[in-house]
Design a protein around this motif. Structure first.
Motif, mmCIF file in Angstrom:
data_model
loop_
_atom_site.group_PDB
_atom_site.id
_atom_site.type_symbol
_atom_site.label_atom_id
_atom_site.label_comp_id
_atom_site.label_asym_id
_atom_site.label_seq_id
_atom_site.Cartn_x
_atom_site.Cartn_y
_atom_site.Cartn_z
ATOM 1 N N SER A 67 -80.644 113.421 -46.559
ATOM 2 C CA SER A 67 -81.566 113.206 -45.449
ATOM 3 C C SER A 67 -81.182 114.206 -44.352
ATOM 4 C CB SER A 67 -81.404 111.776 -44.936
ATOM 5 O OG SER A 67 -81.796 111.679 -43.599
ATOM 6 N N ALA A 68 -82.143 114.962 -43.879
ATOM 7 C CA ALA A 68 -81.870 115.947 -42.827
ATOM 8 C C ALA A 68 -81.323 115.270 -41.573
ATOM 9 C CB ALA A 68 -83.135 116.733 -42.510
ATOM 10 N N THR A 69 -81.809 114.077 -41.277
ATOM 11 C CA THR A 69 -81.338 113.342 -40.109
ATOM 12 C C THR A 69 -79.857 112.976 -40.258
ATOM 13 O OG1 THR A 69 -83.548 112.428 -39.831
ATOM 14 C CG2 THR A 69 -81.764 111.315 -38.659
ATOM 15 N N GLU A 70 -79.488 112.496 -41.433
ATOM 16 C CA GLU A 70 -78.090 112.136 -41.674
ATOM 17 C C GLU A 70 -77.189 113.361 -41.678
ATOM 18 O OE1 GLU A 70 -77.834 109.756 -45.198
ATOM 19 O OE2 GLU A 70 -78.926 108.098 -44.283
ATOM 20 N N ALA A 71 -77.661 114.461 -42.242
ATOM 21 C CA ALA A 71 -76.876 115.690 -42.257
ATOM 22 C C ALA A 71 -76.652 116.190 -40.832
ATOM 23 C CB ALA A 71 -77.569 116.752 -43.102
ATOM 24 N N ALA A 72 -77.690 116.171 -40.014
ATOM 25 C CA ALA A 72 -77.567 116.600 -38.619
ATOM 26 C C ALA A 72 -76.595 115.702 -37.866
ATOM 27 C CB ALA A 72 -78.940 116.598 -37.947
ATOM 28 N N ARG A 73 -76.646 114.405 -38.150
ATOM 29 C CA ARG A 73 -75.717 113.462 -37.513
ATOM 30 C C ARG A 73 -74.278 113.776 -37.916
ATOM 31 N NH1 ARG A 73 -75.525 108.673 -34.935
ATOM 32 N NH2 ARG A 73 -77.768 108.490 -34.865
ATOM 33 N N CYS A 74 -74.049 114.079 -39.176
ATOM 34 C CA CYS A 74 -72.697 114.413 -39.649
ATOM 35 C C CYS A 74 -72.164 115.668 -38.963
ATOM 36 C CB CYS A 74 -72.690 114.606 -41.160
ATOM 37 S SG CYS A 74 -72.847 113.073 -42.083
ATOM 38 N N ILE A 75 -73.013 116.680 -38.827
ATOM 39 C CA ILE A 75 -72.602 117.911 -38.144
ATOM 40 C C ILE A 75 -72.274 117.600 -36.682
ATOM 41 C CG2 ILE A 75 -73.388 120.175 -37.338
ATOM 42 C CD1 ILE A 75 -75.119 120.272 -39.943
ATOM 43 N N HIS A 76 -73.128 116.831 -36.040
ATOM 44 C CA HIS A 76 -72.932 116.454 -34.640
ATOM 45 C C HIS A 76 -71.605 115.706 -34.463
ATOM 46 C CE1 HIS A 76 -75.243 115.041 -30.809
ATOM 47 N NE2 HIS A 76 -73.972 115.253 -30.550
ATOM 48 N N VAL A 77 -71.379 114.700 -35.290
ATOM 49 C CA VAL A 77 -70.146 113.910 -35.207
ATOM 50 C C VAL A 77 -68.932 114.787 -35.531
ATOM 51 C CG1 VAL A 77 -68.866 111.978 -36.218
ATOM 52 C CG2 VAL A 77 -71.287 111.708 -35.654
ATOM 53 N N GLY A 78 -69.054 115.646 -36.544
ATOM 54 C CA GLY A 78 -67.954 116.556 -36.876
ATOM 55 C C GLY A 78 -67.574 117.431 -35.696
ATOM 56 N N LEU A 79 -68.573 117.957 -34.990
ATOM 57 C CA LEU A 79 -68.291 118.801 -33.822
ATOM 58 C C LEU A 79 -67.700 117.995 -32.666
ATOM 59 C CD1 LEU A 79 -71.364 121.195 -33.885
ATOM 60 C CD2 LEU A 79 -68.959 121.835 -34.172
ATOM 61 N N LEU A 80 -68.124 116.744 -32.508
ATOM 62 C CA LEU A 80 -67.517 115.895 -31.476
ATOM 63 C C LEU A 80 -66.037 115.654 -31.772
ATOM 64 C CD1 LEU A 80 -70.326 113.238 -30.904
ATOM 65 C CD2 LEU A 80 -69.554 114.985 -29.274
ATOM 66 N N CYS A 81 -65.699 115.547 -33.042
ATOM 67 C CA CYS A 81 -64.309 115.270 -33.444
ATOM 68 C C CYS A 81 -63.379 116.464 -33.252
ATOM 69 C CB CYS A 81 -64.264 114.843 -34.908
ATOM 70 S SG CYS A 81 -64.982 113.227 -35.231
ATOM 71 N N VAL A 82 -63.906 117.676 -33.291
ATOM 72 C CA VAL A 82 -63.033 118.860 -33.229
ATOM 73 C C VAL A 82 -63.006 119.515 -31.849
ATOM 74 C CG1 VAL A 82 -63.224 119.342 -35.695
ATOM 75 C CG2 VAL A 82 -64.821 120.447 -34.123
ATOM 76 N N GLN A 83 -63.402 118.780 -30.818
ATOM 77 C CA GLN A 83 -63.371 119.346 -29.474
ATOM 78 C C GLN A 83 -61.941 119.653 -29.047
ATOM 79 O OE1 GLN A 83 -66.870 117.763 -26.919
ATOM 80 N NE2 GLN A 83 -66.055 116.015 -28.070
ATOM 81 N N GLN A 84 -61.805 120.661 -28.215
ATOM 82 C CA GLN A 84 -60.493 121.154 -27.784
ATOM 83 C C GLN A 84 -59.647 120.065 -27.127
ATOM 84 O OE1 GLN A 84 -59.122 124.325 -28.064
ATOM 85 N NE2 GLN A 84 -57.286 123.605 -27.051
ATOM 86 N N ARG A 85 -60.211 119.385 -26.162
ATOM 87 C CA ARG A 85 -59.442 118.396 -25.387
ATOM 88 C C ARG A 85 -59.463 117.034 -26.071
ATOM 89 N NH1 ARG A 85 -60.177 118.801 -19.262
ATOM 90 N NH2 ARG A 85 -60.845 116.684 -19.678
ATOM 91 N N THR A 86 -58.300 116.407 -26.165
ATOM 92 C CA THR A 86 -58.211 115.109 -26.834
ATOM 93 C C THR A 86 -59.105 114.060 -26.177
ATOM 94 O OG1 THR A 86 -56.267 114.516 -25.519
ATOM 95 C CG2 THR A 86 -55.862 115.481 -27.671
ATOM 96 N N GLU A 87 -59.182 114.080 -24.856
ATOM 97 C CA GLU A 87 -59.987 113.068 -24.159
ATOM 98 C C GLU A 87 -61.484 113.235 -24.405
ATOM 99 O OE1 GLU A 87 -58.517 116.149 -21.155
ATOM 100 O OE2 GLU A 87 -57.597 114.906 -22.683
#
Length: 150
Positions: A71-91
């Motif tokens: 599902s394109a919606t689920e794939a986009a959500r996974c990319i979004h969540v993945g990018l939220l997880c790898v942000q520079q600052r821990t907070e």
């Protein structure tokens, strides 16, 4: 490995979130972060994912072999969540329980991710970049010398 651990030796629960984010982006793209290569630039996988996101082309990250299997919606959500997880600052990273809810489509609206930690561009020398373009046909010579004492 999270930036705070690699640079300062500090480990926290948010270090695991960073690693999980890398794993999510690897799964979605079908490519490994280590040794990632794209002919358009010299960014690593995290940098590539961020570049696509920033340009509004995040779906370009998806593994081509998975074309009609998601599902394109689920794939986009996974990319979004993945990018939220790898942000520079821990907070800036979510907690793992928040990640689970976000992937399930529950919980708060997803915030806009910031630039990831280890968003890097390799500086390849002329010989490195030309050999990178010729991935096949590389020949490596090895010699073994026996050293004996007198």
């Amino acid at each position: 490995m999270s930036p705070e651990y690699a640079v300062d030796g500090n480990f926290s629960v948010k270090s695991d979130v960073f690693s999980f984010g890398v794993l999510v982006l690897e799964i979605v793209s079908g490519r490994k972060n280590r040794g990632f290569y794209d002919p358009e630039h010299d960014l690593n996988l995290l940098g590539h994912a961020w570049k696509l996101w920033d340009e509004g082309k995040a779906m370009g990250l998806l593994d081509a072999s998975m074309e009609d299997r998601f599902s394109a919606t689920e794939a986009a959500r996974c990319i979004h969540v993945g990018l939220l997880c790898v942000q520079q600052r821990t907070e800036d990273r979510p907690t793992m329980s928040s990640v689970v809810m976000m992937l399930d489509g529950e919980g708060p609206l997803l915030s806009e991710p910031k630039q990831p930690g280890f968003f890097t561009e390799r500086c390849l020398s002329e010989t490195d970049s030309s050999s990178r373009k010729r991935k096949s046909g590389v020949s490596v010579e090895v010699s073994i010398t026996m050293v004996e004492g007198r």
